[in-house]
Design a protein around this motif. Structure first.
Motif, PDB file in Angstrom:
ATOM      1  N   ARG A  73       0.842  -1.192   0.000  1.00 30.39           N
ATOM      2  CA  ARG A  73       0.000   0.000   0.000  1.00 30.39           C
ATOM      3  C   ARG A  73       0.876   1.240   0.000  1.00 30.39           C
ATOM      4  O   ARG A  73       1.242   1.747   1.053  1.00 30.39           O
ATOM      5  N   PRO A  74       1.238   1.723  -1.196  1.00 25.56           N
ATOM      6  CA  PRO A  74       2.093   2.913  -1.239  1.00 25.56           C
ATOM      7  C   PRO A  74       1.333   4.153  -0.778  1.00 25.56           C
ATOM      8  O   PRO A  74       0.102   4.146  -0.684  1.00 25.56           O
ATOM      9  N   LEU A  75       2.092   5.191  -0.526  1.00 24.01           N
ATOM     10  CA  LEU A  75       1.461   6.460  -0.149  1.00 24.01           C
ATOM     11  C   LEU A  75       0.629   6.974  -1.314  1.00 24.01           C
ATOM     12  O   LEU A  75       0.943   6.739  -2.482  1.00 24.01           O
ATOM     13  N   THR A  76      -0.401   7.713  -0.983  1.00 25.63           N
ATOM     14  CA  THR A  76      -1.219   8.346  -2.019  1.00 25.63           C
ATOM     15  C   THR A  76      -0.460   9.541  -2.583  1.00 25.63           C
ATOM     16  O   THR A  76       0.510  10.029  -1.983  1.00 25.63           O
ATOM     17  N   ALA A  77      -0.929  10.040  -3.699  1.00 26.46           N
ATOM     18  CA  ALA A  77      -0.303  11.219  -4.298  1.00 26.46           C
ATOM     19  C   ALA A  77      -0.358  12.408  -3.336  1.00 26.46           C
ATOM     20  O   ALA A  77       0.607  13.177  -3.224  1.00 26.46           O
ATOM     21  N   ALA A  78      -1.464  12.548  -2.622  1.00 30.17           N
ATOM     22  CA  ALA A  78      -1.600  13.651  -1.659  1.00 30.17           C
ATOM     23  C   ALA A  78      -0.590  13.498  -0.517  1.00 30.17           C
ATOM     24  O   ALA A  78      -0.013  14.493  -0.059  1.00 30.17           O
ATOM     25  N   ASP A  81       2.808  14.472  -1.860  1.00 32.66           N
ATOM     26  CA  ASP A  81       2.876  15.933  -1.995  1.00 32.66           C
ATOM     27  C   ASP A  81       3.106  16.590  -0.641  1.00 32.66           C
ATOM     28  O   ASP A  81       3.871  17.557  -0.525  1.00 32.66           O
ATOM     29  N   GLU A  82       2.450  16.073   0.394  1.00 35.79           N
ATOM     30  CA  GLU A  82       2.621  16.615   1.748  1.00 35.79           C
ATOM     31  C   GLU A  82       4.066  16.431   2.213  1.00 35.79           C
ATOM     32  O   GLU A  82       4.654  17.337   2.820  1.00 35.79           O
ATOM     33  N   LEU A  83       4.649  15.273   1.943  1.00 37.17           N
ATOM     34  CA  LEU A  83       6.041  15.045   2.320  1.00 37.17           C
ATOM     35  C   LEU A  83       6.975  15.988   1.574  1.00 37.17           C
ATOM     36  O   LEU A  83       7.933  16.524   2.153  1.00 37.17           O
TER      37      LEU A  83
END
Length: 89
Positions: A73-78, A81-83
């Protein structure tokens, strides 16, 4: 397995104070916790006991994922972007 039930703390970005709160709540009842999209935290009565527990946890997790055919389960695009916002180059 010596680790017992392994709770999973929800994902929080690195440095988010809410991550510390989530870990603190789970650590009251568990000596091993999996941080979603980060990795495990393990404690033991000695450094050797903690090292043994993490080795067993890693081997067991690998088998569990292979047998169940779990997807990553990779991070979402959002979340990515936050990172990037928090940790600019």
């Amino acid at each position: 397995m010596r680790v017992g039930r392994l709770p999973i703390a929800p994902y929080f970005p690195p440095g988010d104070p809410a991550l510390a709160g989530a870990v603190a709540a789970l650590a009251q009842k568990h000596h091993a916790i999996l941080l979603a999209n980060h990795g495990p935290i393990v404690s033991g009565t000695t450094l050797s006991a903690a090292a043994d527990a993490i080795e067993e946890l890693e081997a067991t997790a690998r088998l569990w994922l292979l047998v169940r055919g779990e997807r990553v389960r990779p991070l979402t695009a959002a979340q990515v972007d936050e990172l990037k916002r928090r940790f600019p180059r």
